[in-house]
Design a protein around this motif. Structure first.
Motif, PDB file in Angstrom:
ATOM      1  N   HIS A   1       0.858  -1.194   0.000  1.00 37.34           N
ATOM      2  CA  HIS A   1       0.000   0.000   0.000  1.00 37.34           C
ATOM      3  C   HIS A   1       0.893   1.244   0.000  1.00 37.34           C
ATOM      4  O   HIS A   1       1.556   1.518   1.008  1.00 37.34           O
TER       5      HIS A   1
ATOM      6  N   ASP B   1       2.487   3.580   3.040  1.00 39.17           N
ATOM      7  CA  ASP B   1       2.616   2.918   4.351  1.00 39.17           C
ATOM      8  C   ASP B   1       4.083   2.795   4.777  1.00 39.17           C
ATOM      9  O   ASP B   1       4.383   2.771   5.974  1.00 39.17           O
TER      10      ASP B   1
ATOM     11  N   GLY C   1      -2.897   0.270   4.375  1.00 35.61           N
ATOM     12  CA  GLY C   1      -2.885  -1.164   4.078  1.00 35.61           C
ATOM     13  C   GLY C   1      -3.112  -1.998   5.323  1.00 35.61           C
ATOM     14  O   GLY C   1      -3.101  -1.497   6.455  1.00 35.61           O
TER      15      GLY C   1
END
Ligand code: FAD
Length: 531
Positions: A118, A121, A186
């Protein structure tokens, strides 16, 4: 029979008892440690009792708190035979879709993995690490010191602005189930933080869980989750060797059944086989609070407020631990990018939250959250090359009213234990098809078996009492000063039932030893003045 008197008698040779004994011996005191079991170690022991070619840790296995503890570091245990080992990766969390949330010791690697899953992140993870770099040491110092933690508390306060002030405080107070989502897009970092929070018995939607999740994650990121080479017991054996090198004496198979009190002062202890050991200056009890108050010390020797405080003392949940000797590595359906020492099993943060919530509702989880360890992956000396010494444990209620899975009675006889172990094993089998066919031997330790091996683990409670906020700090074990002192002069509570609680960091033992030394100095100084 009366044996020779010592300056201090330490009851119990768990890590806290041994830390206290070492500190008192360092101060020149003559110290006797009395241990009920046939060897030292408490919940830090290992043996070849599951399979002769495999070393299994009977209870605890990974020691980030010991590694981070200034007290344990100050003992230079490496000079007494201790060697730390690390797995390739600290922690992994396999998910049903085949991906892994990973905590690698190298923060750049961890961040890279999170970022790949993600975008953004990775940066958010490094930002959390850099906040921890600034304030982490002070926070650990404050958590492990006696209450109030003046020096480290002030230290943390001076750093607070640099980590975002009240926003940081708010983050630490946010429950683990929400904290991950508030900082990461995420699922990986959320699983890591929530799973690490699950090492304590705080529900993931309650305050305190977020602090635990960040603390354990950041410890993993900074010191890793190390293990002693050769087995967990090597940690406590090295504490024993150091203590004995200072002239300390350890007697095993010596259960203390009574602490003698005269004029509100602890004067001696008595063992089950009738021996009496006098303690000139202090008795340190590495004993869980419900066995000390009203047990080793009679209620009539204690003030009424201790009895009333103990009426609301709350144990932490019970535990089922399974050990496996495997003839090959865990056959992961989807192998991790790096082999982790510790791994967590839960389909999602929500499933973890549900399982831990069910414990509060006195219900046995249908999908228990597992903490597990691949010990040969972490320390190749644990079993023959190509095999794996492995364990997993999970919590169940102390007293169950229902089983969400509909089959366990909650009496934890052999049948309950084995059937619940099947449930735990099925969760691993789903992630690693063929796991069962690799099992050479399996051992299941339920509440009774755990308590037989260490009487501090009442009903399988592993932390000497709940870690929830209402029983921490000044509320541990009963509302008072949150210190090692007890209502009996010369008697100090030095077990995980005292602040700062469970985990192998030596905090309660060190706090008890320091309190004993301080009081002894004051006493001697006062007597000197009036002599
Ligand atoms: C299954 C399990 C897994 C764990 N995993 C981890 C982990 O991975 N990492 C971690 O940091 N922590 C872990 N913990 C927690 C950690 O092991 C404990 O918090 C820690 O051992 C507490 O230390 P202690 O010295 O207070 O008590 P204990 O380790 O319980 O030792 C107490 C000792 O006192 C002795 N004793 C008690 N009463 C008497 C008496 N009357 N007379 C003589 N002797 C007596 C007992 O026999 C025992 O040896 C785990 C615990 C368990 C049970």
């Amino acid at each position: 029979m009366t044996a020779r008197a010592h300056d201090a008698v330490v009851i119990g040779a768990g890590p806290n008892g041994l830390v206290a004994a070492n500190h008192l011996a360092d101060a020149g005191w003559s110290v006797l440690v009395l241990e009920a079991q046939d060897d030292v170690g408490g919940a830090v022991r290992s043996a070849r009792d599951v399979h002769p070619e495999f070393v299994h840790d009977t209870f605890s296995a990974f020691y980030p708190l010991a590694h981070a503890s200034a007290t344990i570091r100050s003992f230079d245990l490496e000079e007494h035979g201790l060697t730390w080992r690390h797995a390739p990766a600290v922690l992994g969390h396999p998910t049903p879709d085949g991906s892994w949330a990973m905590l690698h010791r190298d923060r750049e690697v961890t961040a890279g993995l999170f970022d790949r899953a993600h975008a953004g992140d990775g940066e958010a993870w490094l930002a959390m690490c850099s906040q921890w770099d600034r304030i982490g040491d002070q926070m650990i110092g404050a958590l492990l010191s006696p209450f109030p933690p003046v020096r480290h508390g002030l230290g943390a306060l001076t750093k607070l602005r640099s980590v975002g002030g009240l926003d940081f405080v708010k983050m630490m107070l946010t429950p683990a189930s929400d904290l991950g989502a508030s900082r990461f897009g995420g699922v990986g970092p959320r699983l890591v933080i929530a799973g690490n929070a699950g090492h304590a018995d705080i529900p993931l939607n309650a305050p305190g869980s977020g602090l635990m999740g960040v603390l354990m994650s950041m410890l993993g990121q900074t010191v890793g989750f190390p293990v002693p080479e050769g087995g967990a017991g090597e940690l406590t054996q090295s504490l024993r060797r150091r203590f004995e090198s200072l002239g300390g004496e350890v007697r095993c198979s010596a259960e203390v059944t009574r602490i003698e009190v005269a004029d509100r002062r602890a004067t001696a202890v008595r063992t089950r086989d009738g021996e009496r050991f006098a303690a000139h200056r202090a008795v340190i009890a590495d004993v869980v609070a419900p066995h000390l108050y009203g047990g080793l010390v009679a209620w009539e020797d204690l003030p009424a407020r201790t009895a009333s405080g103990m009426r609301s003392f709350e144990l932490d949940p019970s535990t089922i631990k399974v050990d496996w000797a495997l003839d090959g590595p865990v056959p992961w359906a989807s192998p991790p990018p790096y082999d982790p020492g510790t791994f967590h099993v839960a389909d999602s943060v929500e499933q973890m939250t549900e399982a831990l919530g069910q414990l509060s509702a006195r219900t046995i989880p249908a999908a228990p959250f597992l903490l597990a360890g691949q010990m040969t992956t972490t320390d190749p000396t644990r079993s023959p090359g190509g095999t794996e010494s492995m364990w997993a444990y999970t919590h169940v209620p102390q007293e169950s009213v229902a089983d969400a899975g509909g089959e366990i009675r909650g009496v934890w006889d052999r049948d309950d234990c084995e059937r619940f172990a099947d449930r735990m094993q099925a969760r691993i089998e789903r992630l690693a098809p063929g796991f069962g066919s690799r099992v050479l031997t399996r051992r299941v330790l339920g509440p009774r078996e755990l308590e037989q091996r260490d009487s501090n683990l009442i009903g399988g409670a592993i932390n000497g009492g709940t870690s929830q906020l209402h029983q921490e700090l000044v509320f541990r074990p009963v509302p008072g000063l949150g210190r090692a002192e007890t209502p009996i002069r010369g008697l100090y509570l030095g077990s995980a039932s005292a602040h700062p609680g469970g985990g192998v960091h030596g905090g309660p033992g060190m706090n008890a030893a320091r309190a004993a030394l301080t009081h002894s100095r004051i006493r001697r100084g006062t007597f000197g003045l009036f002599r």
